[in-house]
Design an enzyme around this catalytic site. Structure first.
Site, PDB file in Angstrom:
ATOM      1  N   GLY A 150     119.405  73.549 110.086  1.00  0.00           N
ATOM      2  CA  GLY A 150     119.117  74.791 109.358  1.00  0.00           C
ATOM      3  C   GLY A 150     117.957  75.586 109.905  1.00  0.00           C
TER       4      GLY A 150
ATOM      5  CB  SER B 272     122.143  71.860 113.613  1.00  0.00           C
ATOM      6  OG  SER B 272     122.016  72.530 112.375  1.00  0.00           O
TER       7      SER B 272
ATOM      8  N   GLY C   7     118.347  77.562 112.742  1.00  0.00           N
ATOM      9  CA  GLY C   7     118.877  78.636 113.577  1.00  0.00           C
ATOM     10  C   GLY C   7     119.252  78.206 114.983  1.00  0.00           C
ATOM     11  CG  LEU C   8     117.210  75.607 117.150  1.00  0.00           C
ATOM     12  CD1 LEU C   8     116.437  74.388 117.640  1.00  0.00           C
ATOM     13  CD2 LEU C   8     116.994  76.775 118.122  1.00  0.00           C
TER      14      LEU C   8
ATOM     15  CB  SER D  22     121.845  66.079 115.594  1.00  0.00           C
ATOM     16  OG  SER D  22     121.670  67.354 116.181  1.00  0.00           O
TER      17      SER D  22
ATOM     18  CG  ASP E 241     125.734  79.705 115.887  1.00  0.00           C
ATOM     19  OD1 ASP E 241     125.460  80.783 116.442  1.00  0.00           O
ATOM     20  OD2 ASP E 241     125.055  79.216 114.959  1.00  0.00           O
TER      21      ASP E 241
END
Lengths: 387, 387
Positions: A141, A146, A143-144, A136, A204
């Site tokens: 962790g 993941s 806030g994007l 990735s 998300d």
């Protein structure tokens, strides 16, 4: 036989926190991806195990397929064509399978991710031996999104070889899924997110699945048709946050100052709506791209002020703001705040030299800088060789 | 025969900028003073001139009293018992008197201050020879009301020896004026402010005259009865601002985003009202001083966020915010923003060690730090020796 899938992360362009109090928020996919590749062994490989390789953490897990079959007898014979939630019973069996892998106790989130993986694998693929490789570009962790990108990419990769989905495997390069396939991917990913986060909003995984820009309010998601390409600098302050505590802090402040805070949330709602209107306005209209960017910068600055009013800023965020302000660039925190990531709009006409200068200055403060286009495609698939 | 007067500066606790758009604002006197002393020569001094000494700038101006009489024949015989505005004709004569003193052209504000001085002197004292000495703890042009403090102290000193005012000259130390004297001082100071600023709001001279804390909205001023002593750290960023441009910037943003900005102004109004209520709440009530301070800190932080939303912050202000945030202290800009001064509440229980640490860190950034109580007395007078 191999498939490679990539799913983007997400950023919140406007409305975080206020959305909890009924305001509109706007999220966008960000061109940073989680990649999942799936490879089925040939009979000559003589491999009867399920392998999971997490490249970024240099971790590898392996279970004999028979061990999984034994732990989860309810699966395998009848695969689940429609996404279902993990029962408490299955969750317990999965927890036992995860425990066998000796994951350090501190890595609760990793264990949750592996659990989601085992659930999605068992439901969608049954007990076929397979090797799953994950890597990735998204910091974990921060806030994007993941974990959602992981669930989306994994679901898509598993579904690509299932009977639920028919894809043209002869296509070259990255290609998108059809509308009904995307719906299925999104639903499965949401089930995975539930295992990782308990009560995710579904935002998300939706952004990661469909890409582009999404407006959401009171749980309802609307996909926007964006007519502009936006480039963002994403600065990861690396300051860990407690999202629950930040959300609770805003609620407590709202109880103490109901009048002022309700006006603030309404102001955010207005900003999110203005932002959506700019994003959707026809490409060659009366506003040039530069004018649109300037309007967006102003709205980002306003939203950041309102987030500070809610009390979710942090010294590290202020440092990023102060640094980018020196270069006349507009920034706002994205997500929960209290650290995490900060967005800075990079206008089309901004020179690369300035961008590099800003990045150098931010990195000298110990931050991690990423640049990416936002509002791009959602999950994509690629068959055959690497791409 | 000598009189010494001191008049305090002002800070805006809440509501700057928003007040232009109809919101409530709260201002307070700050325990940093401009001192004006007046000494009449004895006959043996054989001094027939008007002398003005500006100690902080190491400047001295002197006019023969006859020269002033010649330039301003309309004064002297009949002193003005009620404050009047300077006519264009008088202003021209005063400009000529100022020009004779060779003030550098760049020092427009200094010339304006000297003009106000000549006007107040001629109106209130006629043409008596006198030496006026001015010194100040207030940084000039940084939004702390230095020009108003000058006009108030000067008016009070000139009035102290006029027939309009009767004071008990036998009192020891600093003593306050009576209510009717204060009204007269305030009106004269306002006339002086008009010469310096063109169209002042009258807020600065009112706070400097009456002291304490004042609420103002749509031009109406209400004096609050404060029941708490507040100590503030005032950080002068030394970044010069263009107040008119900042005010215009907020108005332009309001035209571009009328809905959001009107909500923001209403939120500021709510914050100012909450702040006023805390300040006025009875001394020993259900809220301890620490609880009151915490509430005020939260309101200051919220107001700062809203000011950032209006676009009047500045990199230097962000630096102050970031620094004080590290020590868990709440700050907000005060006045026009875009540089200028930043307020930081110093809670009663905060140790001196921490205060010194914060100041050292801010001063290492090149800022000037001052600590002062706010909401104290207004203009005060002291007869006889120095005090």
């Amino acid at each position: 036989m191999e498939v490679r899938v990539r799913a983007p992360g997400k950023i919140i362009l406007a409305g975080e926190h206020a959305v909890v109090h009924g305001s509109t928020a706007v999220a966008a996919s960000v061109g940073l991806y989680t990649y999942v590749s799936l490879r089925f062994p040939t009979p000559s490989d003589n491999d009867d195990s399920l392998n999971l390789q997490l490249k970024d953490m240099a971790l590898e897990f392996s279970w004999p397929v028979d061990r999984i079959k034994e732990a989860l007898p309810e699966f395998g014979s009848s695969l689940s064509p429609t996404p279902t939630s993990c029962s408490i019973k299955s969750m317990k069996s999965i927890a036992a399978l995860v425990e066998e892998q000796n994951i350090p106790e501190a890595k609760v989130e990793l264990a949750a991710g592996v659990s989601a993986f085992l659930w999605l694998y068992s439901c969608i693929q049954g007990f076929k031996p397979v090797t799953v490789v994950v890597n990735s570009e998204l910091p974990l962790g921060s806030g994007l999104g993941s974990s959602a990108a992981f669930c989306v990419a994994l679901s898509a990769a598993l579904l690509a070889f299932s009977d639920s989905v028919s894809l043209d495997m002869s296509q070259q390069g990255w290609s998108v899924f059809g509308e009904s396939e995307l719906e299925l991917v999104n639903k499965w990913a949401f089930e995975g997110e539930k295992i990782i986060h308990g009560k995710p909003s579904g935002l998300d995984n939706t952004v990661s699945t469909y890409g582009n820009i999404i407006k959401f309010k009171s749980g309802a998601l609307t996909r926007l048709k964006s007519n502009m390409t936006l480039k963002m600098l994403i600065t990861n302050t690396k300051v860990g946050r407690n999202t629950k505590a930040l959300v609770a802090g805003v609620s407590e402040r709202t109880l103490r100052h109901p009048d002022a805070m309700s006006l603030v949330f309404n102001a955010v709602d207005s900003i999110s709506k203005e932002l959506s209107a700019i994003i959707q306005s026809p490409a060659p209209d009366d506003l040039s791209i530069t004018e649109k960017e300037e309007k967006m910068e102003e709205l980002m600055e306003m939203n950041q002020g309102l987030l500070q009013c809610m009390g979710v800023s942090h010294a590290s965020i202020e440092t990023v703001l102060r640094t980018t302000l020196k270069y006349k660039l507009a920034s706002k925190l994205t997500g929960a705040g209290g650290g995490g990531c900060v967005l800075t709009l990079l206008p089309t006409l901004l020179s690369e030299t300035v961008v590099n200068k800003v990045i150098a200055e931010l990195e000298s403060c110990g931050f991690q800088c990423l640049t990416a286009a936002i509002g791009g495609k959602g999950v994509e698939v690629c068959f055959g060789g690497s791409s």
